[in-house]
Motif scaffolding. Sequence first.
Motif, PDB file in Angstrom:
ATOM      1  N   GLU A 133       9.501 -25.648   3.634  1.00 59.82           N
ATOM      2  CA  GLU A 133      10.948 -25.093   3.349  1.00 59.82           C
ATOM      3  C   GLU A 133      11.870 -25.105   4.802  1.00 59.82           C
ATOM      4  O   GLU A 133      12.890 -25.427   4.953  1.00 59.82           O
ATOM      5  N   GLN A 136      12.223 -28.364   6.299  1.00 64.22           N
ATOM      6  CA  GLN A 136      13.479 -28.851   5.303  1.00 64.22           C
ATOM      7  C   GLN A 136      15.095 -28.448   5.714  1.00 64.22           C
ATOM      8  O   GLN A 136      15.818 -29.239   5.733  1.00 64.22           O
ATOM      9  N   ARG A 137      15.079 -27.310   5.836  1.00 66.00           N
ATOM     10  CA  ARG A 137      16.253 -26.501   6.301  1.00 66.00           C
ATOM     11  C   ARG A 137      16.468 -26.861   7.819  1.00 66.00           C
ATOM     12  O   ARG A 137      18.006 -27.152   7.966  1.00 66.00           O
ATOM     13  N   SER A 140      18.142 -30.568   7.286  1.00 66.74           N
ATOM     14  CA  SER A 140      19.237 -30.672   6.750  1.00 66.74           C
ATOM     15  C   SER A 140      20.364 -29.979   7.650  1.00 66.74           C
ATOM     16  O   SER A 140      21.505 -30.230   7.305  1.00 66.74           O
TER      17      SER A 140
END
Length: 141
Positions: A133, A136-137, A140
């Motif tokens: 997670e 992915q942050r 992004s």
Amino acid sequence: MRIVKQLIEGKREIYSIGPDQPVLAAIQLMADKFVGALLVMRGDELLGIVSERDYARKVILKGRSSSDTPVRDIMTADLITVSPHETVHRCMRLVTDKHIRHLPVVENGNVVGMLSIGDLVKSVIDDQAEQLEQLQRYISG
């Protein structure tokens, strides 16, 4: 990576049985509490561990009676224990290398918890999900 203390904080009570109790009582307690092993204790003294595997291999396969065989006759007395300050990674290594499924947690000679391989696997999966997670942050933006 988490440490053992973090895992045992959220766990329920420690289940144990006395060495002179019949194996049948141990199996019944494991079934009632939905656990695969019990610590074998005399008062506060940790003597060993008895598991469903011990039952299968040392009672059923040997044709012994569950009600006549005391827990001390089938328990594992040569215990591997861990401290609350051990890492989950080290515990995973122990259960893998030693082919065991349960680790009593001992601090200053006192039992403070018990970990199963399931507890350890869940912790590793949770850590990996958290790392994924975070990545992915980061990607992004």
